[in-house]
Scaffold this motif. Structure first.
Motif, PDB file in Angstrom:
ATOM      1  N   GLU A   1       0.809  -1.207   0.000  1.00  0.00           N
ATOM      2  CA  GLU A   1       0.000   0.000   0.000  1.00  0.00           C
ATOM      3  C   GLU A   1       0.848   1.265   0.000  1.00  0.00           C
ATOM      4  N   VAL A   2       2.104   1.155   0.392  1.00  0.00           N
ATOM      5  CA  VAL A   2       2.971   2.319   0.524  1.00  0.00           C
ATOM      6  C   VAL A   2       3.717   2.608  -0.781  1.00  0.00           C
ATOM      7  N   PHE A   3       3.794   1.669  -1.696  1.00  0.00           N
ATOM      8  CA  PHE A   3       4.558   1.861  -2.934  1.00  0.00           C
ATOM      9  C   PHE A   3       4.065   3.028  -3.779  1.00  0.00           C
ATOM     10  N   PRO A   4       2.760   3.264  -3.937  1.00  0.00           N
ATOM     11  CA  PRO A   4       2.340   4.441  -4.708  1.00  0.00           C
ATOM     12  C   PRO A   4       2.788   5.762  -4.077  1.00  0.00           C
ATOM     13  N   ILE A   5       2.817   5.811  -2.749  1.00  0.00           N
ATOM     14  CA  ILE A   5       3.296   7.021  -2.075  1.00  0.00           C
ATOM     15  C   ILE A   5       4.772   7.228  -2.365  1.00  0.00           C
ATOM     16  N   PHE A   6       5.562   6.155  -2.279  1.00  0.00           N
ATOM     17  CA  PHE A   6       6.984   6.256  -2.611  1.00  0.00           C
ATOM     18  C   PHE A   6       7.179   6.703  -4.054  1.00  0.00           C
ATOM     19  N   GLY A   7       6.355   6.181  -4.953  1.00  0.00           N
ATOM     20  CA  GLY A   7       6.461   6.568  -6.362  1.00  0.00           C
ATOM     21  C   GLY A   7       6.121   8.031  -6.580  1.00  0.00           C
TER      22      GLY A   7
ATOM     23  N   VAL B   1       6.168  10.535  -4.319  1.00  0.00           N
ATOM     24  CA  VAL B   1       7.179  11.379  -3.689  1.00  0.00           C
ATOM     25  C   VAL B   1       8.478  11.347  -4.497  1.00  0.00           C
ATOM     26  N   GLY B   2       8.851  10.186  -4.994  1.00  0.00           N
ATOM     27  CA  GLY B   2      10.057  10.086  -5.815  1.00  0.00           C
ATOM     28  C   GLY B   2       9.944  10.886  -7.101  1.00  0.00           C
ATOM     29  N   THR B   3       8.761  10.872  -7.717  1.00  0.00           N
ATOM     30  CA  THR B   3       8.543  11.652  -8.933  1.00  0.00           C
ATOM     31  C   THR B   3       8.641  13.142  -8.646  1.00  0.00           C
ATOM     32  N   VAL B   4       8.040  13.590  -7.565  1.00  0.00           N
ATOM     33  CA  VAL B   4       8.088  15.005  -7.207  1.00  0.00           C
ATOM     34  C   VAL B   4       9.511  15.441  -6.884  1.00  0.00           C
TER      35      VAL B   4
END
Length: 87
Positions: free
Chosen positions: A8-14, A16-19
């Motif tokens: 569930e946390v992978f989209p948040i990491f993605g 934040v990483g993109t930003v």
């Protein structure tokens, strides 16, 4: 560590990483090519430069030149489909 490594946390990491990547790219672009940013002491001592051609080159970058003559549409084919009258 196991609490943070969940699917569930992978989209948040993605996201934040993109930003962070976009912000880093813009910072590097400003430091290296912006005519108003002077990093070295020698360039800062030059004062205010009236170099309009360099400023124009910075402001009119490749992406802006690419979209200059285009209409501001996200999906032009879908817009044409729904706005043209059928006979």
């Amino acid at each position: 560590m196991g609490r943070w490594i969940k699917p569930e946390v992978f989209p948040i990491f993605g996201a934040v990483g993109t930003v962070v990547g976009i912000c880093s790219m813009q910072l590097i672009r400003n430091i290296t090519t912006n005519p108003e940013v002077r990093v070295t002491k020698q360039n800062r001592a030059a004062g205010i430069l009236d170099n309009f051609s360099e400023g124009e080159k910075y402001a009119q970058h490749g992406l802006r030149k690419y979209v200059r003559g285009r209409r501001p549409e996200v999906m032009p084919n879908v817009n044409k489909y729904f706005t043209t009258e059928k006979q």
